[in-house]
Design a protein around this motif. Structure first.
Motif, PDB file in Angstrom:
ATOM      1  N   ILE A  40     113.110  46.824  30.723  1.00  0.00           N
ATOM      2  CA  ILE A  40     112.188  45.758  31.122  1.00  0.00           C
ATOM      3  C   ILE A  40     110.907  46.444  31.569  1.00  0.00           C
ATOM      4  CG2 ILE A  40     111.819  43.776  32.631  1.00  0.00           C
ATOM      5  CD1 ILE A  40     114.858  43.846  33.216  1.00  0.00           C
ATOM      6  N   VAL A  41     109.786  46.004  31.058  1.00  0.00           N
ATOM      7  CA  VAL A  41     108.493  46.574  31.442  1.00  0.00           C
ATOM      8  C   VAL A  41     107.571  45.431  31.846  1.00  0.00           C
ATOM      9  CG1 VAL A  41     106.530  47.991  30.751  1.00  0.00           C
ATOM     10  CG2 VAL A  41     108.790  48.467  29.794  1.00  0.00           C
ATOM     11  N   LEU A  42     106.965  45.549  33.012  1.00  0.00           N
ATOM     12  CA  LEU A  42     105.941  44.606  33.464  1.00  0.00           C
ATOM     13  C   LEU A  42     104.634  45.363  33.616  1.00  0.00           C
ATOM     14  CD1 LEU A  42     107.814  42.557  36.249  1.00  0.00           C
ATOM     15  CD2 LEU A  42     107.612  42.045  33.802  1.00  0.00           C
ATOM     16  N   VAL A  43     103.560  44.792  33.049  1.00  0.00           N
ATOM     17  CA  VAL A  43     102.237  45.428  33.098  1.00  0.00           C
ATOM     18  C   VAL A  43     101.266  44.438  33.722  1.00  0.00           C
ATOM     19  CG1 VAL A  43     100.394  46.529  31.784  1.00  0.00           C
ATOM     20  CG2 VAL A  43     102.767  46.746  31.020  1.00  0.00           C
ATOM     21  N   THR A  86      95.394  41.661  44.008  1.00  0.00           N
ATOM     22  CA  THR A  86      96.379  40.845  43.294  1.00  0.00           C
ATOM     23  C   THR A  86      96.037  40.771  41.810  1.00  0.00           C
ATOM     24  OG1 THR A  86      96.707  39.517  45.276  1.00  0.00           O
ATOM     25  CG2 THR A  86      97.476  38.582  43.195  1.00  0.00           C
ATOM     26  N   PRO A  87      97.004  41.000  40.935  1.00  0.00           N
ATOM     27  CA  PRO A  87      96.715  40.923  39.492  1.00  0.00           C
ATOM     28  C   PRO A  87      96.332  39.508  39.073  1.00  0.00           C
ATOM     29  CG  PRO A  87      98.832  42.003  39.914  1.00  0.00           C
ATOM     30  CD  PRO A  87      98.405  41.389  41.201  1.00  0.00           C
ATOM     31  N   ASP A  88      95.560  39.408  38.005  1.00  0.00           N
ATOM     32  CA  ASP A  88      95.227  38.103  37.421  1.00  0.00           C
ATOM     33  C   ASP A  88      96.383  37.578  36.575  1.00  0.00           C
ATOM     34  OD1 ASP A  88      92.619  38.315  38.497  1.00  0.00           O
ATOM     35  OD2 ASP A  88      92.038  39.577  36.809  1.00  0.00           O
ATOM     36  N   GLY A  89      97.182  38.458  36.040  1.00  0.00           N
ATOM     37  CA  GLY A  89      98.293  38.063  35.189  1.00  0.00           C
ATOM     38  C   GLY A  89      99.185  39.248  34.920  1.00  0.00           C
ATOM     39  N   ILE A  90     100.296  39.003  34.236  1.00  0.00           N
ATOM     40  CA  ILE A  90     101.267  40.044  33.924  1.00  0.00           C
ATOM     41  C   ILE A  90     101.736  39.866  32.487  1.00  0.00           C
ATOM     42  CG2 ILE A  90     103.643  40.820  34.397  1.00  0.00           C
ATOM     43  CD1 ILE A  90     103.131  40.250  37.333  1.00  0.00           C
ATOM     44  N   VAL A  91     101.915  40.975  31.797  1.00  0.00           N
ATOM     45  CA  VAL A  91     102.524  40.970  30.473  1.00  0.00           C
ATOM     46  C   VAL A  91     103.926  41.555  30.617  1.00  0.00           C
ATOM     47  CG1 VAL A  91     102.379  41.768  28.090  1.00  0.00           C
ATOM     48  CG2 VAL A  91     100.288  41.247  29.359  1.00  0.00           C
ATOM     49  N   ALA A  92     104.936  40.844  30.121  1.00  0.00           N
ATOM     50  CA  ALA A  92     106.327  41.284  30.224  1.00  0.00           C
ATOM     51  C   ALA A  92     106.834  41.717  28.849  1.00  0.00           C
ATOM     52  CB  ALA A  92     107.199  40.156  30.774  1.00  0.00           C
ATOM     53  N   PHE A  93     107.569  42.818  28.828  1.00  0.00           N
ATOM     54  CA  PHE A  93     108.175  43.331  27.597  1.00  0.00           C
ATOM     55  C   PHE A  93     109.673  43.512  27.840  1.00  0.00           C
ATOM     56  CE2 PHE A  93     103.836  44.908  27.748  1.00  0.00           C
ATOM     57  CZ  PHE A  93     103.355  44.748  26.456  1.00  0.00           C
ATOM     58  N   LEU A  94     110.477  43.079  26.878  1.00  0.00           N
ATOM     59  CA  LEU A  94     111.911  43.359  26.879  1.00  0.00           C
ATOM     60  C   LEU A  94     112.207  44.184  25.632  1.00  0.00           C
ATOM     61  CD1 LEU A  94     113.346  39.854  27.902  1.00  0.00           C
ATOM     62  CD2 LEU A  94     112.842  41.828  29.361  1.00  0.00           C
ATOM     63  N   GLN A 116     112.665  34.279  30.968  1.00  0.00           N
ATOM     64  CA  GLN A 116     112.326  33.127  31.793  1.00  0.00           C
ATOM     65  C   GLN A 116     112.442  33.467  33.285  1.00  0.00           C
ATOM     66  OE1 GLN A 116     110.909  30.496  30.991  1.00  0.00           O
ATOM     67  NE2 GLN A 116     111.176  29.141  32.756  1.00  0.00           N
ATOM     68  N   MET A 117     113.435  34.260  33.653  1.00  0.00           N
ATOM     69  CA  MET A 117     113.576  34.657  35.061  1.00  0.00           C
ATOM     70  C   MET A 117     112.391  35.501  35.520  1.00  0.00           C
ATOM     71  SD  MET A 117     117.623  35.643  35.080  1.00  0.00           S
ATOM     72  CE  MET A 117     118.855  34.487  34.497  1.00  0.00           C
ATOM     73  N   LEU A 118     111.899  36.375  34.648  1.00  0.00           N
ATOM     74  CA  LEU A 118     110.723  37.172  34.995  1.00  0.00           C
ATOM     75  C   LEU A 118     109.504  36.286  35.190  1.00  0.00           C
ATOM     76  CD1 LEU A 118     111.284  40.106  32.483  1.00  0.00           C
ATOM     77  CD2 LEU A 118     111.389  40.293  34.972  1.00  0.00           C
ATOM     78  N   ARG A 119     109.339  35.284  34.346  1.00  0.00           N
ATOM     79  CA  ARG A 119     108.195  34.376  34.478  1.00  0.00           C
ATOM     80  C   ARG A 119     108.278  33.600  35.789  1.00  0.00           C
ATOM     81  NH1 ARG A 119     107.521  31.615  28.570  1.00  0.00           N
ATOM     82  NH2 ARG A 119     105.598  30.857  29.510  1.00  0.00           N
ATOM     83  N   LEU A 120     109.474  33.137  36.134  1.00  0.00           N
ATOM     84  CA  LEU A 120     109.627  32.381  37.374  1.00  0.00           C
ATOM     85  C   LEU A 120     109.419  33.286  38.592  1.00  0.00           C
ATOM     86  CD1 LEU A 120     112.728  30.175  36.459  1.00  0.00           C
ATOM     87  CD2 LEU A 120     110.344  29.427  36.640  1.00  0.00           C
ATOM     88  N   ALA A 121     109.934  34.511  38.540  1.00  0.00           N
ATOM     89  CA  ALA A 121     109.786  35.426  39.673  1.00  0.00           C
ATOM     90  C   ALA A 121     108.315  35.757  39.926  1.00  0.00           C
ATOM     91  CB  ALA A 121     110.579  36.701  39.418  1.00  0.00           C
ATOM     92  N   CYS A 122     107.563  36.007  38.865  1.00  0.00           N
ATOM     93  CA  CYS A 122     106.134  36.291  39.031  1.00  0.00           C
ATOM     94  C   CYS A 122     105.389  35.031  39.470  1.00  0.00           C
ATOM     95  CB  CYS A 122     105.549  36.827  37.730  1.00  0.00           C
ATOM     96  SG  CYS A 122     106.213  38.433  37.225  1.00  0.00           S
ATOM     97  N   PRO A 128     100.752  34.590  37.152  1.00  0.00           N
ATOM     98  CA  PRO A 128     101.390  34.106  35.920  1.00  0.00           C
ATOM     99  C   PRO A 128     101.721  35.230  34.948  1.00  0.00           C
ATOM    100  CG  PRO A 128      99.031  33.777  35.784  1.00  0.00           C
ATOM    101  CD  PRO A 128      99.302  34.334  37.168  1.00  0.00           C
ATOM    102  N   VAL A 129     102.791  35.018  34.185  1.00  0.00           N
ATOM    103  CA  VAL A 129     103.097  35.890  33.043  1.00  0.00           C
ATOM    104  C   VAL A 129     102.358  35.308  31.840  1.00  0.00           C
ATOM    105  CG1 VAL A 129     104.895  36.731  31.489  1.00  0.00           C
ATOM    106  CG2 VAL A 129     105.316  36.648  33.945  1.00  0.00           C
TER     107      VAL A 129
END
Length: 478
Positions: A40-43, A86-94, A116-122, A128-129
């Motif tokens: 899992i990678v979050l940027v 604080t970031p403006d947004g996040i990109v998630a990679f699986l 979906q869990m990553l989007r809700l957690a952020c 936002p993701v």
């Protein structure tokens, strides 16, 4: 969890624009410096620019996914807030390749609840993701785009490695992709070959020879001298070997230059903190790459019941890799060192400093200074003590900005340990430099926007090394 908080490549030299999910997917190995596997990678994004990044292996049990999503979101966002806001947004990679009976699409569908869990957690942390991608079987899928014309159900093929426009732009900008972490770890993993019994026998013999000497009161400096002289002779042989891109072949060539008894004497000798810290002075110039190859080779020789002894060469490998600017290998080596011995203080401090994106230069300055002080004559040492007492106080207590540079970029081999002119043992100075840098970093974070931090606050006492003697030999903790 691996936490990266600086952009890949040289910041401010080139600007690369990524316009769509395909370019994001192709850029991921360049953002991390390696191709992630089963991760899992979050940027984070800050005003259209990439910021901090966190990576963690995908848990096998779906029941662990909610807590992992929450922790990764908190780790990334809190880290970014301390450094860039604080970031403006996040990109998630699986990222996960299919098993034998799976397809890439099946992997994507199975991981969709995790996305979906990553989007809700952020989202719960008000970030936002903006895009969530699954990368599997050389294809990618977007969890954010429902339009089949641009994101087909069977996925979009990724360009062959290194052939896309994104790859060309990243390469032009000087951003390189390293080998996968599993290949880096393989270079540091103890042997599992037919030579293991011979190496274990050599380690037993070295322990039997060294322990009586230490119990008889042989000075530490004498043992350190012997270990360091042998280390110099071994890694000087490496300099005559051809180099190439095949790491396995290169490692085999290095192994051929290192006899079993030599490896055993070095491994046992490096268990002493004084010896280890003098060996850490091979951290720059032409010596550093050769020393790094030696530390890797010694880590591979810590076989059988000597696995815990690998903490010393692994920590040295992590330190030299970090000093040379390779945070990826540094993180892998230090993680393995702590797995070998969780109480190894030097590895723990280096891991914290590397993860916090601290500059290794203060530690290099401390090592240069200790080396220079060992190389001065007694009269020079007396003169220096008489006229340089304020600097001594600064070197011990002031940390990163207070440490004085030790005469520039000295590239010589470590001097003979135990010189009486040194005002502070090298092992204490290096540890204190790391602790001071981490305290200073923590003070800046804690006091951001609140004025200076409280004076007189004492840092926790660092664990003191203990000396243990066993059938495996003598070693001193971290």
């Amino acid at each position: 969890m691996t936490n990266h908080s600086e952009a890949a490549g040289a910041p401010g030299t080139e600007q690369i624009t990524l316009r769509n999910p395909s370019e994001l997917a192709e850029a991921l190995p360049y953002l991390l410096g390696f191709k992630p596997e089963d991760s899992i990678v979050l940027v984070a994004l800050h005003r259209g620019r990439f910021g901090g990044r966190v990576r963690l292996g995908i848990p096998e049990r779906p029941g662990d996914w909610p807590s992992v999503a929450d922790e990764m979101a908190k780790c990334l966002i809190s880290g970014c807030e301390r450094k860039d806001g604080t970031p403006d947004g996040i990109v998630a990679f699986l990222c996960r390749d299919p098993k034998t009976t799976e397809t890439g699409r099946q992997v994507m569908e199975r991981l969709q609840p995790l996305a979906q869990m990553l989007r809700l957690a952020c989202g719960r942390l008000d970030v936002p993701v903006v895009e969530a991608l699954c990368i599997s079987d050389d294809h990618f899928w977007s969890y954010s785009c429902p339009v089949e014309e641009c994101c087909p159900p069977d996925g979009t093929p990724l360009a062959a490695s290194g052939t896309s426009v994104t790859a060309a732009a990243m390469t032009y900008a000087g951003i390189q992709v390293r080998r996968p972490p599993r290949e880096m770890r393989a270079r540091l993993t103890p042997w599992q070959t037919a030579a293991v019994p011979q190496q274990e026998h050599a380690l037993d013999a070295a322990a039997m020879a060294l322990v009586p000497r230490i119990l008889a009161g042989v000075p530490r400096a004498e043992v350190a001298d012997e270990t360091l002289d042998l280390a110099r002779r071994v890694w000087s042989r490496f300099g005559h070997l051809p180099t190439g891109d095949d790491t396995l072949e290169a490692d085999l060539r290095d192994d051929e230059q290192l006899a079993h008894d030599e490896a055993a004497r070095l491994i046992l000798g490096l268990q002493d903190r004084l010896t280890r810290d003098h060996a850490a002075e091979w951290m720059e110039g032409d010596e550093a790459p050769l020393a790094l190859r030696l530390w890797r080779a010694l880590a591979r020789r810590c076989v059988g019941p000597y696995g815990e002894h690998a903490a010393a060469p692994l920590t040295l490998a992590g330190w030299v890799a970090w000093s040379l600017g390779d945070r990826v290998e540094a993180g892998e080596a230090l993680d393995m060192a702590l797995a070998a011995d969780p109480r190894y203080v030097f590895a723990r401090l280096l891991m914290e400093a590397c993860s916090a994106d601290l500059d290794p230069e203060p530690v290099r300055r401390s090592l240069r200074k200790a080396r220079d002080e060992r190389n001065v004559t007694p009269s020079e040492a007396h003169t220096k003590r008489a006229f340089d007492v304020p600097e001594a106080a600064v070197a011990v207590g002031a940390g990163v900005d207070g440490e004085g540079a030790a005469g520039g970029q000295c590239a010589g081999s470590p001097g003979r340990p135990g010189a009486e002119g040194s005002r502070e043992p090298a092992e204490d100075r290096v540890t204190r430099a790391l602790e001071a840098a981490l305290r200073r970093r923590g003070s800046r974070r804690a006091g951001a926007g609140k004025g200076p931090s409280q004076p007189g606050v004492r840092a926790p006492r660092r664990p003191q090394g203990r000396r243990r003697v066993s059938r495996q030999g003598t070693r001193r903790d971290g």
